[in-house]
Motif scaffolding. Structure first.
Motif, PDB file in Angstrom:
ATOM      1  N   ARG A 159     -11.862  32.872  14.578  1.00 22.82           N
ATOM      2  CA  ARG A 159     -10.482  33.258  14.867  1.00 22.82           C
ATOM      3  C   ARG A 159     -10.428  34.574  15.639  1.00 22.82           C
ATOM      4  O   ARG A 159      -9.559  34.763  16.505  1.00 22.82           O
ATOM      5  CB  ARG A 159      -9.681  33.358  13.566  1.00 22.82           C
TER       6      ARG A 159
ATOM      7  N   GLU B 143      -7.345  36.600  17.661  1.00 24.72           N
ATOM      8  CA  GLU B 143      -6.563  37.056  16.519  1.00 24.72           C
ATOM      9  C   GLU B 143      -7.121  38.363  15.980  1.00 24.72           C
ATOM     10  O   GLU B 143      -8.274  38.725  16.230  1.00 24.72           O
ATOM     11  CB  GLU B 143      -6.555  35.977  15.430  1.00 24.72           C
TER      12      GLU B 143
ATOM     13  N   ASP C 156      -3.567  38.991  11.408  1.00 26.39           N
ATOM     14  CA  ASP C 156      -3.448  37.548  11.625  1.00 26.39           C
ATOM     15  C   ASP C 156      -4.348  36.736  10.710  1.00 26.39           C
ATOM     16  O   ASP C 156      -4.109  35.547  10.514  1.00 26.39           O
ATOM     17  CB  ASP C 156      -3.798  37.207  13.086  1.00 26.39           C
ATOM     18  N   VAL C 157      -5.405  37.354  10.204  1.00 26.85           N
ATOM     19  CA  VAL C 157      -6.401  36.663   9.375  1.00 26.85           C
ATOM     20  C   VAL C 157      -6.574  37.468   8.095  1.00 26.85           C
ATOM     21  O   VAL C 157      -7.005  38.624   8.137  1.00 26.85           O
ATOM     22  CB  VAL C 157      -7.760  36.540  10.105  1.00 26.85           C
TER      23      VAL C 157
ATOM     24  N   SER D 290      -7.450  24.925  14.290  1.00 31.77           N
ATOM     25  CA  SER D 290      -6.871  26.224  13.956  1.00 31.77           C
ATOM     26  C   SER D 290      -6.051  26.138  12.671  1.00 31.77           C
ATOM     27  O   SER D 290      -5.720  25.058  12.190  1.00 31.77           O
ATOM     28  CB  SER D 290      -5.994  26.729  15.104  1.00 31.77           C
TER      29      SER D 290
ATOM     30  N   ARG E 217      -2.092  32.937   7.841  1.00 37.33           N
ATOM     31  CA  ARG E 217      -3.072  34.029   7.775  1.00 37.33           C
ATOM     32  C   ARG E 217      -4.236  33.679   6.857  1.00 37.33           C
ATOM     33  O   ARG E 217      -5.304  34.274   6.952  1.00 37.33           O
ATOM     34  CB  ARG E 217      -2.424  35.313   7.243  1.00 37.33           C
TER      35      ARG E 217
END
Length: 560
Positions: A43, A48, A53-54, A475, A479
């Motif tokens: 990611r 990202e 975002d993660v 994807s 998150r």
């Protein structure tokens, strides 16, 4: 001759470790931890930002290093496994180098071999990156030890006529140790805390608690800031510093201290089992592995305290029984470098050991044993020097070989070795990496998900098993690559998570109603019932693969 024997032993050690890890390269798939690293790095490569975002509870370095390697060599589990093998071999070499400062070559080889070639089940079935945070702190301890030795030698040369010895570690070395500590922090908090404790003790023992000691500590802090500040500024610029701080300094490490949903008690201590089977022997052996580090660390710390107390008690002047001052005596010699190094390693290992007390299973124990391996080999070497046969140094090698082979036997390494040598149960490859036990279920699941979705279409995997995202090359619209109890703390956070799925184009959900440790109170329905009800309302099951269900969005329930 000694340097030649050192090089030969180190080469043999690295070859042993390389052969060991080549046998494991195609073993297993870490459905949870390995998948979290691999998909998180994937990611990041897609643009990202970690924490923003993660979601993760770990520091950022391992994800970024894996992401850089993906950009260089392609996105594959073999890349992250190669990284793990390289870092493990580096750690083994550093353990050998550190051990060689205190003990003969055979026992230094033993310490490195135990790092390089034990715990295969953790490597194969677990994360494949357990040692990623070991080599850097070990390098820092080695730099600290060398700086201390150089300072002691310089102090002996510069001693004044009264015999006073003034030891001061070099500023450059202290900044370097601090920088390595900052890098260790970027991989994991526990090694950083252990290094801070060990480094602080070494500095204060040598320089004292006064102004000189504080100035030396300041150089350590400066080195740490040189690494930590740029990382913090990067995430602050991307609006993720708050999440970074919570993840690194509370969510992960704090859960070990306060107790959590997934904590496990220490296994009961077992002596020689009545059942002579290898499984029973292994269980008893591991029960001791949980406790021997405590004894080794305590012995090294007590040795350091006693040495310090003796030095403190032997002042520069003496006094008679009547209180009359006697003639001055020479200042006592400083604490021996070896004693201080053992104590520093024990302090570091004690902090690292906290990871094995939060969730006391072998999976969390094996990666934090390397300081105990060094001190254990040292204890064996000291016992050999005291009680071993005189003029028979060569006999130490058979002893070391017996210990290494016994360790491999107890850790059941012959299982992957047989598969590697005889090609039994050959391991086919699916997109991104090799298969797991009962691999056809994962293969079929990945093939199904890829067949139901386009390459640019997201899927949702709940609550764990992020490896599915990675293998299916799809994807995640949220998150969270995985959900554990406590990750979503408020109704608003749960609502935002559900809304992210509902508004996405995700038509497929991979759902496992079974907890990772088969306890009903740890299933998604138990710790996040709102999400479980949402899945039943919006999606319907169409296919099962072992513990996985494939759910598809019900007709008329598209994104709002």
């Amino acid at each position: 001759m000694e340097r030649w024997s050192d090089r030969m032993a180190l080469a043999a050690l690295l070859l042993l470790g390389l052969a060991y890890h080549l046998c494991l390269l195609g073993e297993g798939v870490g459905l949870i931890d390995e998948g979290h690293l691999a998909n998180g790095a994937r990611r990041l490569v897609a643009g990202e930002i970690l924490y923003r975002d993660v979601y993760t509870v770990y520091p950022p370095a391992s994800f970024h290093v894996a992401g850089w390697l993906f950009e260089l060599f392609g996105t594959s589990l073999f890349v992250t496994r190669g990284l793990h093998a390289a870092m493990t071999l580096l750690l083994a070499g550093l353990a050998f180098e550190a051990s060689r400062r205190w003990m003969p070559v055979p026992f230094a080889f033993l310490a490195g071999a135990l790092v390089a070639a034990t715990g295969w089940s953790v490597v194969a079935e677990g994360s494949h990156y357990a040692y990623l945070y070991g080599a850097i702190p070990m390098a820092a301890l080695l730099v600290l030890a060398r700086a201390d030795q150089c300072a002691e030698q310089q102090a002996a040369r510069d001693a004044d006529p009264s015999g006073a010895v003034r030891i001061e570690l070099g500023r450059g070395a202290l900044v370097g140790v601090g920088a390595l500590a900052g890098l260790a922090l970027a991989f994991r908090l526990e090694p950083f805390v252990g290094l801070a404790l060990a480094g602080g003790v070494v500095v204060l023992v040598r320089a004292g608690v006064g102004g000189r000691g504080l100035r030396q500590l300041a150089w350590l802090v400066l080195g740490t800031l040189l690494v930590a500040v740029p990382i913090g500024l990067f995430y602050a610029a991307h609006g993720a510093f708050g999440e970074l701080f919570r993840a690194v300094f509370w969510t992960s490490f704090g859960q070990y201290l306060q107790g959590g949903e997934f904590n496990l008690p220490m296994p009961p201590l077992e002596w020689l089992p009545a059942d002579p089977s290898r499984r029973a022997l292994r269980r008893a052996f591991i029960s001791w592995e949980f406790r021997l580090p405590v004894l080794l660390y305590a012995a090294a710390i007590v040795e350091l305290v006693v040495a310090g107390w003796r030095r403190r008690g032997a002042g520069p002047t003496g006094a008679s029984a009547t209180g009359r001052t006697l003639a001055p005596t020479p200042n006592p010699a400083p604490i021996p470098t070896e004693t201080l190094q053992r104590g520093a390693l024990a302090l570091f290992g004690s902090v690292l050991y906290l990871r094995a007390t939060g969730r006391s299973d072998y999976y969390h124990l094996a990666p934090i044993l390397f300081p105990a391996y060094v001190l254990g080999a040292d204890a064996l070497a000291r016992a050999w020097r005291r009680f071993g046969p005189a003029r028979a140094k060569i006999l130490a090698w058979p002893l070391v070989v017996v210990v290494v082979v016994s360790s491999l036997f107890l850790h059941e390494f012959d299982r992957p070795l047989r598969r590697a040598l005889h090609h039994a149960d050959e391991v086919p490859v699916v997109p991104g990496g090799p298969r797991i036990e009962r691999a056809h279920q994962l293969d079929d699941l990945v093939r199904d998900v890829r067949g139901r979705t386009r390459e640019d279409e997201p899927i949702v995997v709940l609550p764990w098993y992020p490896i599915v995202y990675f293998l299916a090359e799809r994807s995640n619209p949220t998150r969270f690559d995985w959900l554990f109890p406590g990750y979503l703390k408020t109704e608003a956070e749960v609502g935002a998570f559900i809304d992210a799925i509902d508004r996405s184009a995700a038509r497929v959900v991979v759902y496992s109603p079974i907890s990772i440790d088969d306890r009903e109170d740890r299933s998604l329905a138990a710790f996040a019932p709102e999400i479980d009800r949402f899945l039943l309302r919006r999606f319907e099951p169409v296919k099962r693969y072992g513990r996985f269900w494939v759910l598809v969005r019900r007709s008329g329930n598209g994104p709002d």
